[in-house]
Design an enzyme around this catalytic site. Structure first.
Site, PDB file in Angstrom:
ATOM      1  N   CYS A 147      -4.472 -94.762 -36.384  1.00 28.63           N
ATOM      2  CA  CYS A 147      -4.309 -95.347 -35.054  1.00 28.63           C
ATOM      3  C   CYS A 147      -4.795 -96.792 -35.097  1.00 28.63           C
ATOM      4  O   CYS A 147      -5.999 -97.043 -35.071  1.00 28.63           O
ATOM      5  CB  CYS A 147      -5.097 -94.546 -34.023  1.00 28.63           C
ATOM      6  N   CYS A 204      -0.142 -90.464 -30.318  1.00 29.11           N
ATOM      7  CA  CYS A 204      -0.973 -91.653 -30.482  1.00 29.11           C
ATOM      8  C   CYS A 204      -2.052 -91.727 -29.404  1.00 29.11           C
ATOM      9  O   CYS A 204      -1.916 -92.424 -28.403  1.00 29.11           O
ATOM     10  CB  CYS A 204      -0.156 -92.931 -30.487  1.00 29.11           C
ATOM     11  N   LYS A 236      -1.359 -86.909 -33.532  1.00 20.36           N
ATOM     12  CA  LYS A 236       0.101 -86.972 -33.484  1.00 20.36           C
ATOM     13  C   LYS A 236       0.527 -88.443 -33.534  1.00 20.36           C
ATOM     14  O   LYS A 236       0.656 -89.101 -32.506  1.00 20.36           O
ATOM     15  CB  LYS A 236       0.614 -86.273 -32.228  1.00 20.36           C
ATOM     16  N   THR A 237       0.740 -88.953 -34.750  1.00 21.30           N
ATOM     17  CA  THR A 237       1.097 -90.350 -34.950  1.00 21.30           C
ATOM     18  C   THR A 237       2.219 -90.456 -35.971  1.00 21.30           C
ATOM     19  O   THR A 237       2.462 -89.528 -36.758  1.00 21.30           O
ATOM     20  CB  THR A 237      -0.107 -91.164 -35.468  1.00 21.30           C
ATOM     21  N   ALA A 238       2.897 -91.605 -35.983  1.00 26.86           N
ATOM     22  CA  ALA A 238       3.936 -91.840 -36.990  1.00 26.86           C
ATOM     23  C   ALA A 238       3.331 -91.859 -38.388  1.00 26.86           C
ATOM     24  O   ALA A 238       3.967 -91.429 -39.358  1.00 26.86           O
ATOM     25  CB  ALA A 238       4.651 -93.157 -36.696  1.00 26.86           C
ATOM     26  N   GLN A 255       8.703 -96.167 -32.093  1.00 28.97           N
ATOM     27  CA  GLN A 255       7.840 -96.043 -30.925  1.00 28.97           C
ATOM     28  C   GLN A 255       6.479 -96.722 -31.089  1.00 28.97           C
ATOM     29  O   GLN A 255       5.912 -97.197 -30.094  1.00 28.97           O
ATOM     30  CB  GLN A 255       7.681 -94.571 -30.556  1.00 28.97           C
ATOM     31  N   ALA A 291      11.157 -89.979 -36.395  1.00 30.71           N
ATOM     32  CA  ALA A 291      10.428 -90.437 -37.577  1.00 30.71           C
ATOM     33  C   ALA A 291      10.226 -89.308 -38.575  1.00 30.71           C
ATOM     34  O   ALA A 291      10.441 -89.468 -39.788  1.00 30.71           O
ATOM     35  CB  ALA A 291       9.077 -91.015 -37.149  1.00 30.71           C
TER      36      ALA A 291
END
Length: 556
Positions: free
Chosen positions: A488, A308, A453-455, A190, A160
């Site tokens: 999130c 996530c 730590k997320t898209a 993901q 990503a």
């Protein structure tokens, strides 16, 4: 003596003395390799003195002298042959131990030991092998100094973050010479795997071919990066191919350490053991949830950082919601074993989440880290602390267990010059520029900024990095800052989501007006966003350089 162990069969040290031999024998060493030429130092005993003392102690000796700073390929081959021949364990020494560690590294490269493993072993012993990393990658032999390819901008990783930043760069400057390095054939969405595990999405809708997503005009180097030479502006690929760059962007994601839990690799995907953190396992989660009619369901969360951080409890909520709708929730004992001490890291969202924990009757167990699982026996063990603060183990049976593996930076990152002490790429949290190497940036899960730590974080980081790389090239004037934004969408039930959006320090950063989506309450609008809007935004906007609600914040 200052003996440093490389592994169970080899240790290295600075110069030893004949008087040390009894102590060396007491430590169990059965052989010694001397890599220091006689006469190198005024206070250095001759090898014959060392050999004589070793013989008296029942230790075998080998003399492989190497000039300082001039380790030849043949020297490494001789060292490897001696290690094979000599009784173990072996102690190798030179003036400081560096030549011995270098010889071992090159000899291991020659037999195909993975480069990250070599670099990690020597790093832990206190030796930096970055100066010979290309030789190690080349099977222990000196490679040509000619680059196999060169590009203005090289991006490590086609996930990503990598594809998004490449697209953002191309959208700003279509003439840029950009290459993405990634060996994968398939790119995964993901964030959709939680929905697969909840029976909402089908797994194939979360996957596309990498070739279909590489931005037009961007070179795709289908290989794995194995090391960095930042002083030479070079990336070393598997097989010792060399790619040169003027600007480097590091975005390979993180490593799911399935081996970090004893027994997990042997049983995951069967025996009621599953995880939404893998494409092929998320459908098994739904299979288990759909078939369970009674018993105990365990959900786990490892220590931070993980990608996530809400995903472990999302699996719990969607599973419990299904059981409630099926009228069997009262027959199922739900337990959430969390290695941390809080349900969610931003306190404003906890009250809404706790209402669902209570609604589903889930038993929260904070400070419990999964360390071992036995699938056939349907048992799991957790490390925790007793009332006196002493570590102890707790055993629990299960009918199904959803496991989130521990997560680290990829091996080749952890042992590289780019990493901080914890192994993550060391960046300025605002500009995402490396703290030491000015022509290197990083984004996504691999870097050490204190964001989630997320898209969604990568979506905001990509334009920031694109802008700042172009500023470094003199193509734009302003520097952009990343505010730590992460999102999130906590799927508390089928049809409703608590949409957590926040930045550095837990500052709330809602992207929608409160009348539309109140992130601190479960809403159907947030579910609609997650189910219907975010997937096409990911595929058709984020990965295509269209920066909806993601324009970088310019600071001058």
């Amino acid at each position: 003596m200052n003996i440093k162990h490389i592994n169970n069969t080899l240790a290295v040290s600075p110069q030893i003395m004949p008087a040390d031999m009894d102590a060396i024998a007491e430590q169990g060493f059965r052989s010694i390799i001397c890599n220091r030429p006689d006469g190198e130092g005024a206070d250095q005993p001759a090898f014959s003195e060392i050999s004589e003392a070793a013989k008296k102690a029942g230790i075998e000796c080998s003399y492989i002298p190497v000039l300082s700073g001039k380790v030849r390929d043949d020297d490494a081959a001789d060292f490897g042959a001696a290690l094979e021949r000599l009784p173990k364990p072996t102690l190798a020494y030179c003036r400081s131990g560096t030549r011995s560690a270098t010889l071992w590294s090159l000899s291991q490269g020659a037999i195909g030991t993975p480069l990250p493993s070599i670099m990690e072993a020597t790093r832990k012993a206190g030796y930096n092998m970055s100066g010979v990393v290309r030789r190690i990658a080349n099977g222990g032999k000196t490679p040509s100094d000619v680059a196999d390819a060169a590009h203005d901008i090289v991006i490590i990783g086609g996930g990503a973050a990598g594809i998004s930043v490449a697209s953002s760069l191309r959208a700003r400057a279509p003439d840029l010479d950009i290459a993405i390095i990634d060996p994968a054939d398939i790119h995964y969405y993901q964030p959709g795997w939680t929905m697969v595990g909840g029976g909402i999405f089908n797994a194939p809708t979360t996957a596309k071919t990498m070739a279909s997503l590489i931005p037009q005009g961007v070179h795709w180097i289908k290989a794995a990066a194995s090391a960095f030479e930042p002083d030479n502006n070079a990336v070393i690929l598997d097989g010792c191919h060399v790619v040169k760059y003027k600007h480097l962007i590091v975005a390979p994601g993180l490593k799911l350490d399935w081996n970090g839990i004893e027994g997990l690799v042997e049983t995951v995907g069967k025996n009621g053991v599953t995880s939404n953190y893998r494409y092929d396992l998320a459908p098994y989660t739904w299979q288990l949830v759909n078939s369970l009619k009674s018993g105990r369901a365990i959900f786990t969360q490892p220590p931070m950082p993980i990608k996530c951080a809400g995903a472990p409890q999302k699996a719990l909520y969607l599973s419990a919601d299904h059981w409630q709708r099926a009228g069997i929730l009262e027959n199922i004992d739900i337990e959430f074993y969390n290695a941390g001490e809080v349900l969610f890291g931003v306190k404003e969202y906890v009250p809404a989440l706790m209402k669902y924990i209570d609604r589903y009757g889930a038993n929260l167990k904070f400070g419990h880290r999964l360390i071992r699982v036995d699938g056939p026996a349907k048992k799991a063990w957790f490390e925790t602390k007793d009332a006196e603060g002493n570590s102890c183990e707790v055993e629990s049976g299960f009918d199904m267990i959803h496991v989130v593996p521990p997560q680290t930076a990829p091996d080749f990152i952890r042992v590289s010059p780019l990493a901080d002490a914890a192994g993550w790429v060391d960046v300025d949290q605002n500009t995402l520029q490396h703290k030491k190497f000015e022509n290197i940036w990083s984004l996504g899960d691999v870097m050490n900024a204190p964001n989630a730590k997320t898209a969604a974080a990568a979506r905001k980081q990509a334009p920031t990095v694109a802008n700042n790389v172009l500023a470094d090239m003199g193509r734009v004037r302003s520097i952009a800052h990343y505010d730590g934004y992460g999102s999130c969408p906590l799927t508390v039930e089928r049809g409703k989501i608590v949409l957590a959006e926040f930045g550095y320090g837990g500052k709330l950063l809602p992207s929608m007006p409160g009348w539309l989506i109140n992130g601190q309450k479960p809403t159907r609008a947030a579910w609609f966003l997650k189910e219907k809007i975010l997937p096409p935004i990911y595929w058709k906007a984020m990965l295509r350089g269209k920066e909806w609600l993601a324009k970088p914040e310019k600071v001058g």
